[in-house]
Structures are given as structure tokens and as C-alpha cells.
Design an enzyme around this catalytic site. Structure first.
Site, short mmCIF file in Angstrom:
data_model
loop_
_atom_site.label_atom_id
_atom_site.label_comp_id
_atom_site.label_asym_id
_atom_site.label_seq_id
_atom_site.Cartn_x
_atom_site.Cartn_y
_atom_site.Cartn_z
N ASP A 1 2.58 -5.35 2.63
CA ASP A 1 1.32 -4.71 3.02
C ASP A 1 1.54 -3.21 3.26
O ASP A 1 1.40 -2.42 2.34
CB ASP A 1 0.68 -5.40 4.23
CG ASP A 1 -0.83 -5.15 4.29
OD1 ASP A 1 -1.41 -4.67 3.29
OD2 ASP A 1 -1.45 -5.46 5.33
N GLU B 1 -9.62 -12.08 5.27
CA GLU B 1 -8.72 -11.49 6.28
C GLU B 1 -9.51 -11.32 7.57
O GLU B 1 -9.27 -12.00 8.56
CB GLU B 1 -8.16 -10.16 5.78
CG GLU B 1 -7.17 -9.51 6.74
CD GLU B 1 -6.67 -8.15 6.24
OE1 GLU B 1 -5.67 -7.68 6.81
OE2 GLU B 1 -7.28 -7.56 5.33
N HIS C 1 0.84 -1.20 0.00
CA HIS C 1 0.00 0.00 0.00
C HIS C 1 0.87 1.24 0.00
O HIS C 1 1.61 1.50 0.96
CB HIS C 1 -0.91 0.02 1.23
CG HIS C 1 -2.00 -1.00 1.19
ND1 HIS C 1 -3.29 -0.69 0.82
CD2 HIS C 1 -2.00 -2.33 1.47
CE1 HIS C 1 -4.04 -1.79 0.89
NE2 HIS C 1 -3.28 -2.80 1.28
#
Length: 333
Positions: free
Chosen positions: A278, A200, A14
Site C-alpha cells: 500500500d 475498504e 502507491h
């Protein structure tokens, strides 16, 4: 360990979860914002995980200061550019940087399409200057609801030729995937690929929905697939990749311990899983950490790590010729 003669990829990274603490401090002061602290070490616990958070939503709150300092489009361009430099510094050969323009625009009411253009400009400049390959994945932040996601998608599609895929991220439990079927019809019409955060916070049913109704060809995290053997078989048979993020899954309390992380089982089932960061700045890690520290804690063997590195390139949203070019470069190292 990382094999230097194979390309190293980070497919789940991200951009708006990787804003440097120094940049938060600098931009916060530039725009006259009331930051929780005004030196790097005092600011760190507000923007970086110190210990595991109780939930995904609690983890995501750590990202808020990073985007709060994006006071103009030049700031968005800067963090995009710095993201490419960070990927280079982590020895990454190819990165897919994902970003939510609605989230980045929200604090200062920036134009969403303008944020998208600024991010595209910053990443293209970074690729030129730092000599690595990167592509962009646009995110719809489900946390803000269907209407916000439509605004976000409209902004992303103004630069659709500069994106390789669209993602759905955020509050998986509060905003389930079936609310976004129409959005992904538009994604399909735009000829963009689909990866979805699923399995998740919610269960395996969320992953089935992402695949069958949203058109996902990759799943972000996907740890709950372990609960459904039929899903595991389907993932393996249909080459649907899992973007695994080991440290993140511990820090969000999605997985209780490294030892209980399902990635080893995924590989044993023949599911294509790869390792990714991530939100590196929020987690305080980089991709080598996932291979050299997190992976051994999970119990991954050197042969499995090699397969993971191969999977990362196989699953990349690249043409066969682009993949081969990366292999050729790595083979000469």
C-alpha cells in the site's frame, strides 16, 4: 515466508505514499518550505504512522507532506526513480506503482500531464538502473470530486501507452463509485484495465458497483467482501483478484486486528488474494514484513503464503510471456 524460486510481486503500491523521509527533508529545504520538523526522527511522526489512525481519511493525511515537497517536475521524477530502487531493495521482482498526478501536482500547481510524464521517465530510468520490472497504474483521486478526476484522467491518457491500468482511490464514502461511471467509459475506450479501491471504507455494495459499473478486474483492499457470500463466490468464479494490504488495513482501522483480517477466508473460498504494501514509507514497512510478520499474525499457513505469491503473478497486469519470463528468472535462484 517468501519463496525465492517464485517471483515476488507488489501490485498495490502507491508511489506517492512511498516518499522517503530523507527526500521529504531534502526537497522541503530545497524549496524553502515550512516543514513541521527539520531532522529525520522529529519529522517521522508527521509523515509515518506511529499508531493506528481512526479512519482511512486520517491515515491519508500522513501522505500530505510527501507530496507537499514536490516543487517541480524534477522532484516528481526523483521520487518515481527512488520508488523503483526501494522495490529492488525489498527483493521485489515486479511492482505495479500507482500514483495520483492531481494529488502530486496540487500543492505547487504543477501541470498534471507534466507530472505524468515525469513519473513515467523516473520509473523507466529506475527499471534500467536497478534491473527490476515495474509498470504504472494511474489513479483518479475521488476525494477531489468528478471534475478533478476528469482533469486527472485527461493527463494520464496523454501517456496511456505507458500505463497498464487506471484506479479510483481516496474517499470511498464521500465520493461513491457511481459518480465516476463516465470516467471509466473513457478508460475502457483507451483499452486500459481497471482496478478500484472498494470495500475498504464502504461495504460490499461498493465492490459490486466497481465490478459491474466501472469494469474492475481487481479490487484494492476489498475487506468488506466478507459480508456478502454471493460476492465471495462471484470473485472466486470470475477470477477477480483482491489486492490485500494487511498492515495498512490495521493502521487505517479498516480491520480491528490481524486475527480478524478476512484474507484467510478469501483464500478458503478460492478468491485470488495477494499480499501488497500500500504505502510503505507511511506505514514504516516493506513487502517482506507482510510475509514474515503480518501474515503469521493473520494465521496464514506456509501453503497459503505460497498460493498468495503465485496469485500475485497471476493477477499482474502482464502478458503470459512476461509472466513466464519472471518465473524462469526466479526458478534459477
Amino acid at each position: 515466508m517468501i519463496i525465492k524460486q517464485l517471483p515476488l510481486t507488489d501490485l498495490h503500491r502507491h508511489l506517492d505514499g512511498n516518499i522517503r523521509i530523507e527526500t521529504i527533508l531534502d526537497l522541503g529545504q530545497k524549496f524553502g518550505l515550512d516543514l513541521p520538523a527539520y531532522d529525520i526522527e522529529a519529522l517521522r511522526p508527521h509523515v509515518q504512522i506511529v499508531e493506528a489512525e481512526p479512519s482511512l481519511v486520517a491515515f491519508l493525511s500522513k501522505l500530505d507532506w510527501g507530496v507537499a515537497v514536490l516543487g517541480d517536475l524534477d522532484a516528481c521524477r526523483r521520487v518515481a526513480y527512488e520508488n523503483v530502487q526501494d522495490a529492488m531493495n525489498a527483493q521485489i521482482d515486479y511492482a505495479e506503482l500507482r500514483f495520483s498526478p492531481y494529488y502530486m501536482a496540487m500543492k505547487h500547481n504543477l501541470p498534471i500531464a507534466g507530472v505524468v510524464e515525469a513519473v513515467v521517465d523516473g520509473v523507466e530510468a529506475g527499471c534500467r538502473d536497478f534491473g527490476i520490472k515495474a509498470n504504472l497504474i494511474g489513479i483518479m483521486s475521488r476525494t477531489f470530486g468528478q471534475d478533478a478526476c476528469q482533469q486527472e484522467l485527461d493527463g494520464l491518457l496523454t501517456q496511456k501507452n505507458k500505463l497498464v491500468a487506471i484506479d479510483l482511490a481516496g474517499d470511498e464514502l464521500g465520493q461513491p463509485g457511481d459518480l465516476f461511471v463516465n470516467h471509466f467509459k473513457q478508460v475502457k475506450d483507451a483499452d486500459l484495465r481497471v482496478t478500484v479501491h472498494a470495500g475498504e471504507a464502504a461495504g460490499a455494495a461498493s465492490m459490486w458497483q466497481a465490478i459491474n459499473e466501472l469494469g474492475a478486474v481487481r479490487i484494492g483492499h476489498g475487506v468488506k467482501a466478507i459480508e456478502d457470500p454471493k460476492l465471495m463466490e462471484y470473485l472466486a468464479k470470475n477470477n477477480i483478484g483482491i489486492e490485500s494490504c494487511l498492515t495498512s488495513n490495521i493502521q487505517t482501522s479498516t480491520v480491528a486486528s490481524f486475527e480478524s483480517h478476512p484474507i484467510k477466508t478469501f483464500l478458503e473460498y478460492g478468491v485470488k488474494a495477494c499480499l501488497n504494501t500500500d504505502d510503505p514509507a507511511v506505514e514504516g514497512i516493506e513487502l517482506p514484513h507482510e510475509y514474515e510478520v503480518a501474515a503469521p499474525k493473520v494465521g496464514l499457513t506456509p501453503e497459503q503464503l505460497k498460493q498468495i505469491q503465485i496469485n500475485g503473478l497471476d493477477l499482474a497486469f502482464l502478458s503470459d510471456s512476461e509472466k513466464q519470463a519472471l518465473r524462469d528468472i526466479a526458478a534459477k535462484r
